[in-house]
Design a protein around this motif. Structure first.
Motif, mmCIF file in Angstrom:
data_model
loop_
_atom_site.group_PDB
_atom_site.id
_atom_site.type_symbol
_atom_site.label_atom_id
_atom_site.label_comp_id
_atom_site.label_asym_id
_atom_site.label_seq_id
_atom_site.Cartn_x
_atom_site.Cartn_y
_atom_site.Cartn_z
ATOM 1 N N VAL A 89 0.836 -1.208 0.000
ATOM 2 C CA VAL A 89 0.000 0.000 0.000
ATOM 3 C C VAL A 89 0.869 1.256 0.000
ATOM 4 O O VAL A 89 0.630 2.198 -0.775
ATOM 5 C CB VAL A 89 -0.940 -0.008 1.226
ATOM 6 C CG1 VAL A 89 -1.615 1.352 1.402
ATOM 7 C CG2 VAL A 89 -1.996 -1.094 1.071
ATOM 8 N N ALA A 90 1.899 1.273 0.858
ATOM 9 C CA ALA A 90 2.764 2.453 0.931
ATOM 10 C C ALA A 90 3.509 2.673 -0.384
ATOM 11 O O ALA A 90 3.607 3.809 -0.874
ATOM 12 C CB ALA A 90 3.751 2.295 2.087
ATOM 13 N N ALA A 103 0.996 7.995 2.630
ATOM 14 C CA ALA A 103 1.252 6.576 2.371
ATOM 15 C C ALA A 103 1.412 5.802 3.674
ATOM 16 O O ALA A 103 0.899 4.676 3.809
ATOM 17 C CB ALA A 103 2.490 6.432 1.495
ATOM 18 N N VAL A 104 2.121 6.386 4.627
ATOM 19 C CA VAL A 104 2.313 5.723 5.921
ATOM 20 C C VAL A 104 0.976 5.567 6.642
ATOM 21 O O VAL A 104 0.665 4.492 7.190
ATOM 22 C CB VAL A 104 3.307 6.512 6.783
ATOM 23 C CG1 VAL A 104 3.314 6.001 8.220
ATOM 24 C CG2 VAL A 104 4.713 6.425 6.188
ATOM 25 N N GLY A 234 6.049 -3.820 8.460
ATOM 26 C CA GLY A 234 6.057 -3.832 7.004
ATOM 27 C C GLY A 234 6.627 -2.561 6.412
ATOM 28 O O GLY A 234 7.343 -2.598 5.399
ATOM 29 N N LEU A 235 6.347 -1.419 7.036
ATOM 30 C CA LEU A 235 6.905 -0.152 6.571
ATOM 31 C C LEU A 235 8.425 -0.133 6.747
ATOM 32 O O LEU A 235 9.151 0.382 5.887
ATOM 33 C CB LEU A 235 6.273 1.002 7.332
ATOM 34 C CG LEU A 235 4.818 1.337 6.980
ATOM 35 C CD1 LEU A 235 4.245 2.363 7.952
ATOM 36 C CD2 LEU A 235 4.719 1.862 5.550
ATOM 37 N N ALA A 244 8.462 -2.896 -2.277
ATOM 38 C CA ALA A 244 7.463 -3.789 -1.707
ATOM 39 C C ALA A 244 7.558 -5.139 -2.406
ATOM 40 O O ALA A 244 7.336 -5.227 -3.613
ATOM 41 C CB ALA A 244 6.062 -3.200 -1.872
ATOM 42 N N ASP A 245 7.896 -6.168 -1.645
ATOM 43 C CA ASP A 245 8.009 -7.529 -2.170
ATOM 44 C C ASP A 245 6.891 -8.356 -1.548
ATOM 45 O O ASP A 245 7.018 -8.866 -0.435
ATOM 46 C CB ASP A 245 9.376 -8.108 -1.832
ATOM 47 C CG ASP A 245 9.617 -9.461 -2.474
ATOM 48 O OD1 ASP A 245 8.674 -10.001 -3.082
ATOM 49 O OD2 ASP A 245 10.740 -9.975 -2.372
#
Length: 337
Positions: A89-90, A103-104, A234-235, A244-245
């Motif tokens: 998402v971020a 985004a955060v 995750g961030l 982002a993987d």
């Protein structure tokens, strides 16, 4: 005086965890004599202890949320998938031109939504926690892959990247995030009645409900906190690799989080909450990983060692293990002159 008593009580409670951490650090010092050396360069500290704290930050955040879930006699297997969703998402939002704070916020909101989903399944519908969170564990990776179109999505936003790779006052930002989250949750659970409610639900859900505790709301809040901690982790991971993987972000980290919480004294039978002890468990686990890697053994030994530790700790926490331990360690009254 009260603070001194609290510190003394904590030190007495944390003796096994502190001993385990000291043993692992000593092992690292034997394998690498310069393990505790620190250097200062470009406004930040460098060294193996700092690297340990930095690399342990995502698991530490997961373990904080997992400890609260375990205290209610639950489990959250979806935290790794929630990490992937939050990072996706971020990354998508910053690449679309959104400011990094937006985004955060969106990523943290996604984590809260995932926790709400788990909480409703467990508290309202009544699905067993391991099954309820397994649903999101499986589906969450698919959601993250849909968000990123099945590819590793990179970004160059300096603000988002700093969350995983920046530094402040000499320490990596992930370490500060972990300490801030830990302090906030400790205050929330120990300076309010929430911690007592969580432990009461873990000991006896029916009795706590009859005592007036809103068990459903407490459970939903606990799973939402777990989702929030997973989103923060995750961030950090996304900021560290600047991407982002969806396939690999947070993969199998739920095992690390559960093991760290149990090493910290959490009981899978519920009713025991120790967030600061969970951090000791995380650092012990990360130190053990470093020792295995520095010794030259293959990295695959990490999984074997963690699985064996889980088996031993669960055996000791079982009713039969508890009875055997009490037979081997007589009480003070039995050994008094």
């Amino acid at each position: 005086m009260s603070a001194f008593k609290d510190t003394t009580r904590w030190l007495m409670t944390a003796r096994p965890q502190l001993a385990a951490l000291a043993l692992v650090l000593g092992l690292n010092m034997v394998i690498a004599p310069g393990f505790l050396e620190l250097t200062w360069s470009d406004g930040r500290l460098y060294g193996s202890p700092i690297n340990l704290l930095n690399r342990a930050a995502p698991v530490a955040l997961l373990a904080l949320g997992m400890s609260m879930v375990i205290a209610t006699r639950g489990i959250d297997l979806s935290v790794g998938a929630v990490m992937a969703i939050a990072g996706a998402v971020a990354a998508v939002l910053v690449n679309s031109g959104a400011p990094w704070p937006v985004a955060v916020a969106a990523a943290l909101g996604a984590g809260l939504a995932c926790g709400l989903w788990n909480g409703v399944l467990v508290a309202v519908i009544g699905i067993q926690p391991i099954v309820a969170t397994l649903i999101l564990m499986v589906a969450g990776r698919g959601v993250a892959q849909l968000i990123t179109d099945g590819r590793i999505l990179t970004f160059n936003d300096p603000g988002l990247a700093a969350i995983g790779g920046g530094a402040w006052l000499g320490l990596p930002i992930p370490v500060w995030i972990t300490l801030a989250a830990a302090m906030a949750l400790i205050v929330l659970t120990r300076r309010t009645a929430l911690g007592l409610f969580i432990e009461a639900i873990g000991v006896n859900p029916a009795a706590s409900r009859l005592s007036g505790v809103n068990s459903r709301m407490v459970l939903i809040c606990v799973y939402m906190v777990s989702g929030l901690m997973a989103a923060l982790a995750g961030l950090i991971v996304a900021g560290d690799i600047r991407g982002a993987d969806a396939n690999n972000a947070g993969l199998w980290l739920e095992l690390d989080a559960i093991l760290a919480a149990v090493i910290g004294g959490a009981s899978l039978y519920g009713g025991r909450l120790g967030l600061s002890l969970a951090l000791l468990g995380v650092w012990t686990l990360q130190g053990l990983k470093l020792a295995i890697l520095r010794s030259g053994l293959p990295a695959e030994y990490n999984l074997i060692v963690m699985a064996l530790l889980i088996a031993v700790i669960l055996a000791l926490q079982s009713p039969a293990g508890g009875r055997a331990w009490r037979r081997l360690t007589p009480s003070r009254r039995e050994i008094a002159p």
